[in-house]
Design a protein around this motif. Structure first.
Motif: not given
Length: 88
Positions: A42-45, A50-51, A56-61
């Motif tokens: 679950w920590e890895m998931i 989050q990654e 997605k945010v960086r891709n939109r930018r």
């Protein structure tokens, strides 16, 4: 095992009780390992989710930046060709 020998029966009972105790310990160890494995999973998931959001945010930018640069290039190309600029 001799039937009716109280010493043999007592030893057999002790052996079986020892095995039961070993099984209990083994079960606790296995349950601990399973729980630890589940927690790590679950920590890895969560870290991967989050990654993914960050990407997605960086891709939109980046897409917005490319869009703006393409608009600038189109305007500059239009100016070089002497065409009138489109109205926004």
């Amino acid at each position: 095992m001799i039937d009716g020998d109280p010493g043999a029966l007592y030893r057999r009972i002790q052996e079986l009780e020892d095995k039961v105790e070993q099984l209990r310990i083994s079960r606790r160890v296995l349950m601990h390992l399973v729980e630890k494995s589940e927690n790590e999973k679950w920590e890895m998931i969560n870290r991967l989710l989050q990654e993914k959001e960050s990407l997605k945010v960086r891709n939109r930018r980046y897409a917005r930046l490319l869009w703006e640069k393409n608009k600038e290039l189109a305007l500059l190309a239009g100016k070089l060709q002497g065409l009138p600029l489109p109205r926004p």
